[in-house]
Design a protein around this motif. Structure first.
Motif, PDB file in Angstrom:
ATOM      1  N   GLU A  81     -39.081 -13.581 -16.494  1.00 24.06           N
ATOM      2  CA  GLU A  81     -38.530 -13.553 -17.852  1.00 24.06           C
ATOM      3  C   GLU A  81     -39.435 -12.745 -18.783  1.00 24.06           C
ATOM      4  OE1 GLU A  81     -36.333 -17.932 -17.801  1.00 24.06           O
ATOM      5  OE2 GLU A  81     -38.356 -17.723 -18.613  1.00 24.06           O
ATOM      6  N   TYR A  82     -40.745 -12.886 -18.616  1.00 24.90           N
ATOM      7  CA  TYR A  82     -41.693 -12.137 -19.428  1.00 24.90           C
ATOM      8  C   TYR A  82     -41.537 -10.634 -19.191  1.00 24.90           C
ATOM      9  CZ  TYR A  82     -46.151 -10.111 -20.857  1.00 24.90           C
ATOM     10  OH  TYR A  82     -47.108  -9.312 -21.417  1.00 24.90           O
ATOM     11  N   GLN A  83     -41.428 -10.246 -17.927  1.00 23.89           N
ATOM     12  CA  GLN A  83     -41.251  -8.826 -17.614  1.00 23.89           C
ATOM     13  C   GLN A  83     -39.951  -8.289 -18.194  1.00 23.89           C
ATOM     14  OE1 GLN A  83     -41.769  -8.797 -13.320  1.00 23.89           O
ATOM     15  NE2 GLN A  83     -43.751  -7.757 -13.586  1.00 23.89           N
ATOM     16  N   ALA A  88     -37.192  -4.984 -22.190  1.00 27.50           N
ATOM     17  CA  ALA A  88     -36.217  -4.891 -23.291  1.00 27.50           C
ATOM     18  C   ALA A  88     -36.907  -4.377 -24.563  1.00 27.50           C
ATOM     19  CB  ALA A  88     -35.579  -6.241 -23.544  1.00 27.50           C
ATOM     20  N   ALA A  89     -38.126  -4.816 -24.809  1.00 22.94           N
ATOM     21  CA  ALA A  89     -38.854  -4.356 -25.998  1.00 22.94           C
ATOM     22  C   ALA A  89     -39.180  -2.870 -25.902  1.00 22.94           C
ATOM     23  CB  ALA A  89     -40.139  -5.171 -26.166  1.00 22.94           C
ATOM     24  N   LYS A  90     -39.559  -2.409 -24.704  1.00 21.90           N
ATOM     25  CA  LYS A  90     -39.842  -0.983 -24.519  1.00 21.90           C
ATOM     26  C   LYS A  90     -38.584  -0.141 -24.669  1.00 21.90           C
ATOM     27  CE  LYS A  90     -44.024  -0.991 -21.771  1.00 21.90           C
ATOM     28  NZ  LYS A  90     -44.676  -0.544 -20.536  1.00 21.90           N
ATOM     29  N   ALA A  91     -37.468  -0.672 -24.148  1.00 21.85           N
ATOM     30  CA  ALA A  91     -36.211   0.044 -24.261  1.00 21.85           C
ATOM     31  C   ALA A  91     -35.767   0.130 -25.722  1.00 21.85           C
ATOM     32  CB  ALA A  91     -35.125  -0.640 -23.411  1.00 21.85           C
TER      33      ALA A  91
END
Length: 95
Positions: A81-83, A88-91
């Motif tokens: 889930e962390y990955q 998602a944050a990088k995207a």
């Protein structure tokens, strides 16, 4: 004359010893009191568990809900889930 000089040297040596003893006594009088070592914590009463790398966990992974929400511990996300959150944050930053 030699007797008098011997007495003077003897008194000086005794005076040095008295001064040294007084300094040691005064230093030990102001030394901090020894503190008993207490292992453990006020929150968790279990012994710490070593992980695979020999490091100890710094937080209890079990979720804990208390009446006071400030004392509650939220459940930590799994590594997958962390990955996914990081991806998602990088995207989102890339757009």
């Amino acid at each position: 004359r030699s007797f008098n000089s011997y007495k003077i040297i003897q008194y000086l040596n005794m005076y040095k010893l008295i001064v040294l003893t007084a300094l040691v006594a005064s230093a030990s009088a102001f030394a901090p009191a020894p503190v008993a070592f207490s292992s453990g914590s006020a929150i968790f009463n279990e012994e710490p568990k070593a992980g695979a790398g020999g490091m100890f966990d710094t937080r209890d992974p079990e979720a804990f809900v208390d009446e006071d929400p400030r004392k509650s511990i939220a459940e930590a996300p799994s590594f997958a889930e962390y990955q996914a959150q990081q991806a998602a944050a990088k995207a989102a930053e890339g757009n």
